[in-house]
Design a protein around this motif. Structure first.
Motif, PDB file in Angstrom:
ATOM      1  N   GLU A  83       0.834  -1.212   0.000  1.00 33.84           N
ATOM      2  CA  GLU A  83       0.000   0.000   0.000  1.00 33.84           C
ATOM      3  C   GLU A  83       0.867   1.260   0.000  1.00 33.84           C
ATOM      4  O   GLU A  83       0.556   2.224  -0.699  1.00 33.84           O
ATOM      5  CB  GLU A  83      -0.936   0.011   1.203  1.00 33.84           C
ATOM      6  N   VAL A  84       1.934   1.265   0.760  1.00 36.25           N
ATOM      7  CA  VAL A  84       2.842   2.419   0.792  1.00 36.25           C
ATOM      8  C   VAL A  84       3.499   2.598  -0.566  1.00 36.25           C
ATOM      9  O   VAL A  84       3.595   3.719  -1.092  1.00 36.25           O
ATOM     10  CB  VAL A  84       3.905   2.260   1.907  1.00 36.25           C
ATOM     11  N   LEU A  85       3.944   1.493  -1.173  1.00 33.20           N
ATOM     12  CA  LEU A  85       4.576   1.573  -2.487  1.00 33.20           C
ATOM     13  C   LEU A  85       3.587   2.046  -3.542  1.00 33.20           C
ATOM     14  O   LEU A  85       3.959   2.746  -4.494  1.00 33.20           O
ATOM     15  CB  LEU A  85       5.164   0.215  -2.874  1.00 33.20           C
ATOM     16  N   LYS A  86       2.322   1.677  -3.387  1.00 35.73           N
ATOM     17  CA  LYS A  86       1.294   2.130  -4.323  1.00 35.73           C
ATOM     18  C   LYS A  86       1.140   3.649  -4.254  1.00 35.73           C
ATOM     19  O   LYS A  86       0.991   4.316  -5.272  1.00 35.73           O
ATOM     20  CB  LYS A  86      -0.036   1.437  -3.999  1.00 35.73           C
ATOM     21  N   ARG A  87       1.216   4.196  -3.036  1.00 32.22           N
ATOM     22  CA  ARG A  87       1.146   5.652  -2.890  1.00 32.22           C
ATOM     23  C   ARG A  87       2.399   6.323  -3.454  1.00 32.22           C
ATOM     24  O   ARG A  87       2.327   7.382  -4.066  1.00 32.22           O
ATOM     25  CB  ARG A  87       0.964   6.035  -1.419  1.00 32.22           C
ATOM     26  N   ILE A  88       3.551   5.690  -3.234  1.00 28.79           N
ATOM     27  CA  ILE A  88       4.800   6.248  -3.760  1.00 28.79           C
ATOM     28  C   ILE A  88       4.783   6.247  -5.289  1.00 28.79           C
ATOM     29  O   ILE A  88       5.196   7.212  -5.931  1.00 28.79           O
ATOM     30  CB  ILE A  88       6.015   5.451  -3.232  1.00 28.79           C
TER      31      ILE A  88
END
Length: 117
Positions: A83-88
């Motif tokens: 999820e964090v990588l998706k935001r990044i």
């Protein structure tokens, strides 16, 4: 202490529940959970009674934790990382880059890249 009787009971029940999750014998765990649920039902604290009723339905699974102490912690952690990588990676048009980014961040931290001369 008499003013905070319910809080003291809940704290003691929490401590006992923590102990029950450390047991490694199924029969001992089943007996412990049965006793814990009975104490929760008899406590008279509405939230604790409701919680004990929910646990009563799953008592065999709770006791099985003594034999198979698994949880979903690593899976939840990896989902959070994605999820964090998706935001990044928001705005990138290339899905291959996104999946490469996930693969790269899923490598162990002690991973050392090959040495090039």
């Amino acid at each position: 202490l008499s003013e905070h009787r319910d809080l003291a009971i809940c704290y003691a029940m929490k401590q006992e529940m923590t102990r029950l999750f450390t047991l490694t014998d199924y029969e001992e765990a089943l007996a412990g959970w049965t006793k814990w649920i009975q104490a929760g039902l008899e406590s008279g604290i509405p939230a604790l009674v409701k919680f004990a009723r929910q646990k009563q339905k799953r008592i065999k699974g709770l006791a099985a934790h003594a034999l198979y102490p698994i949880n979903t912690g690593k899976l939840e952690g990896f989902n959070n990382k994605i999820e964090v990588l998706k935001r990044i990676g928001y705005g990138y048009r290339n899905m291959d880059y996104f999946f490469t980014l996930i693969r790269f961040h899923s490598l162990p931290k002690n991973y050392s890249s090959p040495k090039f001369p």
